[in-house]
Motif scaffolding. Structure first.
Motif, PDB file in Angstrom:
ATOM      1  N   ILE A  41       0.849  -1.197   0.000  1.00 63.38           N
ATOM      2  CA  ILE A  41       0.000   0.000   0.000  1.00 63.38           C
ATOM      3  C   ILE A  41       0.882   1.244   0.000  1.00 63.38           C
ATOM      4  O   ILE A  41       0.650   2.184  -0.752  1.00 63.38           O
ATOM      5  N   ASN A  47      -1.406   5.047   0.339  1.00 60.41           N
ATOM      6  CA  ASN A  47      -1.476   5.827   1.577  1.00 60.41           C
ATOM      7  C   ASN A  47      -0.253   5.509   2.419  1.00 60.41           C
ATOM      8  O   ASN A  47       0.483   4.563   2.138  1.00 60.41           O
ATOM      9  N   ILE A  52      -6.061  -0.325   4.451  1.00 58.78           N
ATOM     10  CA  ILE A  52      -7.279   0.113   3.759  1.00 58.78           C
ATOM     11  C   ILE A  52      -8.445  -0.453   4.553  1.00 58.78           C
ATOM     12  O   ILE A  52      -8.423  -1.621   4.945  1.00 58.78           O
ATOM     13  N   LYS A  53      -9.469   0.369   4.766  1.00 56.30           N
ATOM     14  CA  LYS A  53     -10.539  -0.050   5.670  1.00 56.30           C
ATOM     15  C   LYS A  53     -11.927  -0.118   5.042  1.00 56.30           C
ATOM     16  O   LYS A  53     -12.922  -0.115   5.745  1.00 56.30           O
ATOM     17  N   ASP A  57     -12.198   1.644  -1.328  1.00 51.49           N
ATOM     18  CA  ASP A  57     -10.777   2.002  -1.417  1.00 51.49           C
ATOM     19  C   ASP A  57      -9.936   0.803  -1.843  1.00 51.49           C
ATOM     20  O   ASP A  57      -8.942   0.956  -2.554  1.00 51.49           O
ATOM     21  N   LEU A  58     -10.336  -0.381  -1.399  1.00 54.02           N
ATOM     22  CA  LEU A  58      -9.612  -1.585  -1.800  1.00 54.02           C
ATOM     23  C   LEU A  58      -9.694  -1.765  -3.319  1.00 54.02           C
ATOM     24  O   LEU A  58      -8.706  -2.114  -3.955  1.00 54.02           O
ATOM     25  N   TYR A  61      -7.227   0.569  -4.874  1.00 55.13           N
ATOM     26  CA  TYR A  61      -5.872   0.061  -4.652  1.00 55.13           C
ATOM     27  C   TYR A  61      -5.571  -1.100  -5.604  1.00 55.13           C
ATOM     28  O   TYR A  61      -4.512  -1.148  -6.235  1.00 55.13           O
TER      29      TYR A  61
END
Length: 119
Positions: A41, A47, A52-53, A57-58, A61
């Motif tokens: 990541i 970031n 990643i939460k 966003d995953l 990525y």
């Protein structure tokens, strides 16, 4: 409890999804509120936290990863079944060995993932 058959099926489907470069098939393995930890990541400048939460966003990525490594191909070496987790040991990008720990939800999707790479 994760059975041997469940671990084998998850590992095979996960590797096949990545090798197909089909983002939607890859994302099918993750919960919406996933926590995903990986040193890549930071490496891909996604970031600085290395975590990643959420699935949205995953997805971003993983899109970055697939664009960065267009010839990406994973090679499965072994998988391990735990109580509520599976570890997949494989060759990752740039021939790096990787072991990913997938903590699974009751629906069998990853809710927490810990990626570990050989240096």
């Amino acid at each position: 409890m994760i059975t041997e058959e469940m671990a084998q099926a998850f590992a095979a489907a996960w590797i096949n999804a990545w090798n197909s470069h089909n983002l939607e098939h890859i994302l099918e393995h993750y919960e919406n509120d996933v926590e995903f930890y990986s040193p890549l990541i930071r490496l891909l400048n996604f970031n600085n936290e290395g975590v990643i939460k959420n699935k949205a966003d995953l997805k971003k990525y993983f899109e970055t990863g697939l664009k960065t490594y267009p010839d990406l191909h994973f090679k499965l070496h072994h998988y391990f079944a735990g109580v509520h987790s599976i570890v997949i040991y494989y060759t990752s990008v740039n021939e790096r060995l990787c072991a990913e720990v997938f903590e699974l939800s009751e629906s069998g999707k990853a809710k927490r993932v810990l990626c570990n790479y050989a240096r």
